[in-house]
Scaffold this active site. Structure first.
Site, PDB file in Angstrom:
ATOM      1  N   ARG A   2      60.259  29.680  27.009  1.00 52.37           N
ATOM      2  CA  ARG A   2      59.865  29.458  25.618  1.00 52.37           C
ATOM      3  C   ARG A   2      60.304  30.616  24.714  1.00 52.37           C
ATOM      4  NH1 ARG A   2      53.695  27.343  25.921  1.00 52.37           N
ATOM      5  NH2 ARG A   2      53.385  29.166  27.242  1.00 52.37           N
ATOM      6  N   ASP A  33      51.711  18.181  28.546  1.00 53.89           N
ATOM      7  CA  ASP A  33      50.370  18.701  28.822  1.00 53.89           C
ATOM      8  C   ASP A  33      49.522  17.760  29.677  1.00 53.89           C
ATOM      9  OD1 ASP A  33      50.820  21.049  27.538  1.00 53.89           O
ATOM     10  OD2 ASP A  33      49.608  20.619  25.767  1.00 53.89           O
ATOM     11  N   LEU A  81      64.481  30.793  18.026  1.00 59.08           N
ATOM     12  CA  LEU A  81      64.436  29.880  16.884  1.00 59.08           C
ATOM     13  C   LEU A  81      63.581  30.458  15.758  1.00 59.08           C
ATOM     14  CD1 LEU A  81      64.144  26.361  18.570  1.00 59.08           C
ATOM     15  CD2 LEU A  81      66.104  27.308  17.357  1.00 59.08           C
ATOM     16  N   ARG A 131      40.547  28.302  28.863  1.00 54.81           N
ATOM     17  CA  ARG A 131      41.383  28.508  27.680  1.00 54.81           C
ATOM     18  C   ARG A 131      41.490  27.239  26.851  1.00 54.81           C
ATOM     19  NH1 ARG A 131      46.782  29.271  28.703  1.00 54.81           N
ATOM     20  NH2 ARG A 131      46.901  29.472  26.445  1.00 54.81           N
ATOM     21  N   VAL A 145      57.135  22.296  18.643  1.00 58.45           N
ATOM     22  CA  VAL A 145      55.902  22.204  17.870  1.00 58.45           C
ATOM     23  C   VAL A 145      55.598  23.552  17.219  1.00 58.45           C
ATOM     24  CG1 VAL A 145      53.396  21.836  18.006  1.00 58.45           C
ATOM     25  CG2 VAL A 145      54.958  20.353  19.275  1.00 58.45           C
ATOM     26  N   ILE A 205      60.379  19.219  29.306  1.00 53.99           N
ATOM     27  CA  ILE A 205      59.982  20.173  28.274  1.00 53.99           C
ATOM     28  C   ILE A 205      60.040  21.607  28.786  1.00 53.99           C
ATOM     29  CG2 ILE A 205      58.201  20.791  26.613  1.00 53.99           C
ATOM     30  CD1 ILE A 205      59.420  18.022  26.172  1.00 53.99           C
ATOM     31  N   LYS A 224      66.352  22.433  19.061  1.00 54.73           N
ATOM     32  CA  LYS A 224      65.508  21.712  20.007  1.00 54.73           C
ATOM     33  C   LYS A 224      64.133  21.536  19.365  1.00 54.73           C
ATOM     34  CE  LYS A 224      63.553  22.072  24.676  1.00 54.73           C
ATOM     35  NZ  LYS A 224      63.416  22.928  25.884  1.00 54.73           N
ATOM     36  N   LYS A 234      42.122  21.841  20.851  1.00 56.80           N
ATOM     37  CA  LYS A 234      42.611  23.223  20.891  1.00 56.80           C
ATOM     38  C   LYS A 234      43.959  23.339  20.194  1.00 56.80           C
ATOM     39  CE  LYS A 234      45.059  25.030  24.347  1.00 56.80           C
ATOM     40  NZ  LYS A 234      46.109  26.042  24.123  1.00 56.80           N
ATOM     41  N   ASN A 235      44.873  22.428  20.493  1.00 54.93           N
ATOM     42  CA  ASN A 235      46.228  22.529  19.963  1.00 54.93           C
ATOM     43  C   ASN A 235      46.298  22.284  18.460  1.00 54.93           C
ATOM     44  OD1 ASN A 235      47.228  23.180  22.458  1.00 54.93           O
ATOM     45  ND2 ASN A 235      47.981  21.130  22.931  1.00 54.93           N
ATOM     46  N   CYS A 285      50.423  30.778  29.171  1.00 51.00           N
ATOM     47  CA  CYS A 285      50.688  30.277  30.517  1.00 51.00           C
ATOM     48  C   CYS A 285      52.141  30.491  30.917  1.00 51.00           C
ATOM     49  CB  CYS A 285      50.367  28.778  30.592  1.00 51.00           C
ATOM     50  SG  CYS A 285      48.603  28.403  30.605  1.00 51.00           S
TER      51      CYS A 285
END
Length: 419
Positions: A121, A306, A125, A398, A164, A328, A161, A22-23, A116
């Site tokens: 988050r 994760d 940036l 998901r 991804v 994280i 920081k 998925k990622n 989520c």
């Protein structure tokens, strides 16, 4: 709304094919917007996040066709520059469509992201990248409204920081920028490498993937590509942790040992036996003792956030005291109270969870609070005595494809019910 009913106490024995990641899949789908030509992705898992992103791409002008795990994406023309709140709120990664929309057409209106509730988050940036690349923006009624007056400017940028998402975002913008861009403190995650490799095959000029410094020389256009989505390292890790908890032996097919090397080293220390071959990994647990472990989540190649919830479920039945430090996301311990409902002994101290192993978890009614927490509760349910009911499993769908059926094929007793 669906729930899972788990009858615990059964060992896992069998083979499990690992689905596409998925990622890795989501940013590669978004990158299809960067070319007027067709992009074909193979081994695509039809998760709810993938379906949501298909809807977003179609609203923008993409012709999307999904057949037998193959997804064809063709955006001849961008017909809509607005990614709506109704869709973007479901999945944070959809915010990244801002990059190809700006790179290709120069204008975009994209809703502030959802996903989520595991941390703030912030998008600051992303906005700094836009500003330095000579892109004007405002935030209006919950949307980022951005416009470039001329070519995107190649820049040197250092992430405060590691992120991804920001690395994905920068790669896409810089690939079609005017001049050379350099990104320092870039994320080194496999998913970044997969996106960068896709862009390179489409014609981008990128060096340094997998390192902290990536150099991108902008090109005028990108081309058609057919690419295979790599296996999901988080799904691999989840199943490996599950059999380490339940006992038994499973073979994980179509997966990559190196991407989860740190996890497998930890599982061996807890008492599991790991054997690897070229494209598969076998995990065997032959005794009941589970040794405790201390874990700190960090950016790749560190322990992935994760998998934090899943490894915590394993530690709840260890023979001793474990500590997990979450570095994280500041709000990724919401599964703790649900595990406590099942008899786990866990104390929280800010970003640390102190777990004292218990001999037995007990089935209970629990609620999935986010995607990875869902998997944690399933692992706990598999080892618990009695019946566990997990509600709100739309989170699970998901990011995990057919997880309950894959476990049932290895001897688990899981029923999905609609209420």
């Amino acid at each position: 709304m669906d729930s899972l009913i788990i009858n615990g106490g059964k060992k896992l024995i069998g083979d499990i094919p690992i689905s596409g990641s998925k990622n890795a899949c989501l940013p590669m789908m978004i990158a299809s917007l960067m070319t007027d030509e067709k992009v074909t992705l193979k081994n695509v898992p039809l998760l709810s996040d993938v379906k949501t992103l298909i809807s977003i791409l179609e609203s923008i002008g993409t012709n999307a066709v999904y057949i037998n795990k193959n997804l064809s994406l063709h955006t001849k023309e961008i017909i809509n520059h607005r990614a709506s709140y109704d869709l973007v709120k479901k999945m944070r990664a959809s915010f990244w469509v801002l990059a190809p929309l700006l790179a290709k057409s120069g204008y975009a209106e994209v809703s502030l992201p959802g996903g989520c509730a595991i941390g703030t988050r912030p998008i600051n940036l992303y906005l700094k990248i836009l500003k330095e690349m000579n892109i004007n923006y405002t935030i209006n009624n919950g949307y980022v409204v951005a416009k470039r007056e001329g070519p995107i400017k190649g820049i040197n940028f250092k992430l405060e920081k590691k992120s991804v998402g920001c690395t994905h975002f920068f790669l896409m913008l810089a690939s079609l920028a005017n001049g050379t861009s350099k990104l320092s403190n870039a994320s080194c995650e496999p998913e970044v490498i997969h996106l960068g490799s896709l862009l390179i095959k489409m014609g981008a000029k990128i060096k340094g993937l997998g390192s902290k410094k990536i150099i991108i020389e902008g090109v005028e256009k990108l081309n058609s590509i057919t690419e295979i989505i790599p296996s999901d390292r988080i799904e691999t890790g989840t199943f490996a942790i599950a059999v380490s908890a339940t006992g038994g032996k499973i073979k994980l097919e179509n997966t990559n040992y190196e991407e989860n090397k740190l996890l497998f080293n930890i599982l061996e220390k807890t008492g599991s036996i790991i054997n690897k071959s070229k494209n598969s990994i076998s995990i065997e647990k032959t005794h009941n003792r589970i040794n405790p472990a201390n874990i700190k989540t960090s950016a790749y190649p560190g322990f992935p956030t994760d998998l934090q919830a899943q490894i915590m479920a394993l530690m709840t039945i260890s023979n001793g005291k474990s500590e997990i430090k979450e570095n994280i996301f500041e709000n990724r311990f919401m599964h703790v109270q649900e595990l406590v409902r099942m008899g786990a002994n866990i104390k929280l101290d800010k970003d640390r969870a102190i777990i004292k192993g218990v001999k037995q978890l007990n089935g209970a009614d629990v609620m999935a609070t986010d995607l990875r927490a869902s998997a944690s509760l399933i692992i706990a349910g598999l080892v618990a005595k009695g019946i566990t009911k997990i509600s709100r499993i739309y989170h699970l769908d998901r990011g995990f494809y057919n997880l309950d059926n894959k476990l049932n094929n290895c001897g688990a007793s899981i029923k999905r019910i609609s209420e």
